[in-house]
Motif scaffolding. Structure first.
Motif, PDB file in Angstrom:
ATOM      1  N   ASP A  12       0.907  -1.131   0.131  1.00 43.94           N
ATOM      2  CA  ASP A  12      -0.008  -0.098   0.041  1.00 43.94           C
ATOM      3  C   ASP A  12       0.955   1.246  -0.016  1.00 43.94           C
ATOM      4  N   LEU A  13       2.026   1.300   1.041  1.00 49.79           N
ATOM      5  CA  LEU A  13       2.890   2.497   0.979  1.00 49.79           C
ATOM      6  C   LEU A  13       3.421   2.702  -0.250  1.00 49.79           C
ATOM      7  N   GLY A  14       4.172   1.513  -0.778  1.00 50.09           N
ATOM      8  CA  GLY A  14       4.931   1.622  -2.091  1.00 50.09           C
ATOM      9  C   GLY A  14       4.074   2.139  -3.135  1.00 50.09           C
TER      10      GLY A  14
ATOM     11  N   PRO B 199      -2.251   4.594   5.426  1.00 50.17           N
ATOM     12  CA  PRO B 199      -1.591   4.029   6.688  1.00 50.17           C
ATOM     13  C   PRO B 199      -0.907   4.757   7.573  1.00 50.17           C
ATOM     14  N   PHE B 200      -1.147   4.807   8.940  1.00 51.58           N
ATOM     15  CA  PHE B 200      -0.139   5.450   9.822  1.00 51.58           C
ATOM     16  C   PHE B 200      -0.163   7.147   9.822  1.00 51.58           C
TER      17      PHE B 200
ATOM     18  N   SER C 241      -7.819   0.542   1.807  1.00 55.11           N
ATOM     19  CA  SER C 241      -6.819   1.495   1.654  1.00 55.11           C
ATOM     20  C   SER C 241      -5.871   1.080   0.479  1.00 55.11           C
ATOM     21  N   LEU C 242      -5.645  -0.571   0.225  1.00 50.55           N
ATOM     22  CA  LEU C 242      -4.946  -0.986  -0.648  1.00 50.55           C
ATOM     23  C   LEU C 242      -5.758  -0.821  -2.026  1.00 50.55           C
ATOM     24  N   ALA C 243      -6.791  -1.078  -2.010  1.00 46.90           N
ATOM     25  CA  ALA C 243      -7.483  -0.754  -3.366  1.00 46.90           C
ATOM     26  C   ALA C 243      -7.264   0.729  -3.906  1.00 46.90           C
ATOM     27  N   ILE C 244      -7.486   1.679  -2.889  1.00 46.57           N
ATOM     28  CA  ILE C 244      -7.431   3.150  -3.193  1.00 46.57           C
ATOM     29  C   ILE C 244      -5.930   3.364  -3.746  1.00 46.57           C
TER      30      ILE C 244
END
Length: 376
Positions: free
Chosen positions: A7-9, A54-55, A188-191
């Motif tokens: 996700d962050l990547g 996230p975070f 979140s990952l999908a977004i």
């Protein structure tokens, strides 16, 4: 943790591409409304990717999310500017954006005090986003057939897919019964994947066009050709025209100026290609690369407007209704004719007729006076 890292990547990559687009667009001159809209979309994309990651402390969303919630308005305007060469941003577009931001602030500031009202406001924002994304999709499909720019036609397919992603994942998730402070967590990952695809789409269109040194298309996915230098556009046009067979351009010119096929009702690019016994894609290349037109309707209207100007200047047709002249030239209604005529001449057809015939009358009076003076 593996999914969180992915996700962050994806968000980091998307933000990097968006920021590179901001850097490129900020160096374009003139810095007109079209470039500014591209900057807003790119900067908003980067900000959304970061703010909803996230975070990231969700307490910061009270001031970032209201602005980012209006991003669908920017994307909707981007679709119009990208795929409609005749579109001009109007003041009400800016007012609509501000109103959407205002709704976002109301929702953010009243979520804890008036959760029911805030939830309805959040649903309204989501509904606006869905409506705008669908409107952008309609715009892409409606102008698809008349588009002559190969790169931009390919872009439409990818843009439609991205639209679907945004409607389902982002706007759809907002309609779910979940607090606004959970936007960065739910889906979140999908977004992140949707943002990454959007960034790749915009970056490909902007950077690949620059790499081909086609200056008039260097901002094709963000701004129309008036955002780039005139000298580069002339060089690109000359190179493109050299690749089109002169015989084909002469055949096309004969059809338009001698046979005046532009007067045919409902003339399409497929019909014109059939008259020339050509594959449609070759005719698109000839009109776009050989003659410099980006839109088939603009190509037809250039001949139709000249036809109408000749008729409006003709003293013998001074009593012919303007609607009749427009229909004879190939327009199917008065509204599109008036808009196209004013865009081409800066005057309405009535103003043009009055000025042209007044000039002809003065010229005729001068000729008669000179003839009498010479006779005397």
């Amino acid at each position: 943790m593996g999914l969180t890292a992915l996700d962050l990547g994806l968000r980091g990559a998307a933000s990097g591409v968006f920021l590179m687009m901001v850097l490129v667009l900020s160096r374009l001159r003139p810095l007109n409304k079209h470039v500014l809209l591209g900057l807003a979309m790119s900067a908003g994309g980067a900000a959304f990717a970061i703010a909803t990651a996230p975070f990231i402390p969700k307490s910061s969303l009270w001031w970032t999310m209201p602005i980012l919630s209006a991003q669908p308005v920017v994307i909707w305007l981007w679709a119009h500017i990208t795929f409609d060469d005749d579109f001009v941003p109007a003041p009400w577009h800016g007012a609509f954006w501000l109103a959407t931001v205002g709704i976002g602030f109301v929702v953010s500031l009243t979520w804890t005090s008036f959760p029911a009202a805030a939830h309805r406001g959040a649903n309204l924002l989501a509904a606006i986003a869905v409506g705008l994304m669908l409107a952008a999709a309609v715009q892409m499909v409606r102008t698809w057939r008349a588009d002559l720019v190969t790169q931009r036609r390919r872009l439409r397919t990818a843009a439609l897919v991205i639209n679907f992603v945004f409607v389902v994942l982002i706007a759809g998730s907002s309609l779910a019964p979940e607090p606004i402070t959970g936007v960065g967590i739910s889906g979140s990952l999908a977004i992140a994947g949707g943002l990454f695809m959007l960034a790749m789409l915009g970056g490909f269109g902007l950077f690949s066009a620059q790499m081909t040194a086609a200056a008039r298309d260097a901002t094709a996915v963000i701004a129309p050709p008036d955002a780039v230098g005139e000298a580069a556009a002339v060089t690109s046009d000359a190179a493109d025209r050299a690749s089109i067979a002169p015989a084909l351009l002469r055949r096309l010119e004969k059809l338009m100026t001698v046979e005046r096929v532009y007067r045919q009702e409902g003339l399409s690019i497929g019909r014109l290609a059939a008259l020339l016994d050509l594959p449609e894609y070759r005719l698109r290349e000839a009109i776009n690369e050989g003659l410099g037109y980006r839109n088939f309707n603009a190509f037809l209207n250039s001949y139709r407007i000249e036809d109408a100007k000749t008729a409006l200047s003709d003293q013998s047709q001074r009593d012919v209704p303007i609607l009749t002249i427009a229909m004879d030239a190939g327009f199917q209604s008065i509204g599109p004719f008036n808009r196209a005529f004013k865009a081409a001449t800066g005057m309405t057809p009535t103003e043009f007729r009055r000025d042209a015939q007044a000039t002809d009358a003065e010229s005729e009076a001068d000729r008669i006076a000179q003839s009498r003076h010479g006779f005397g």
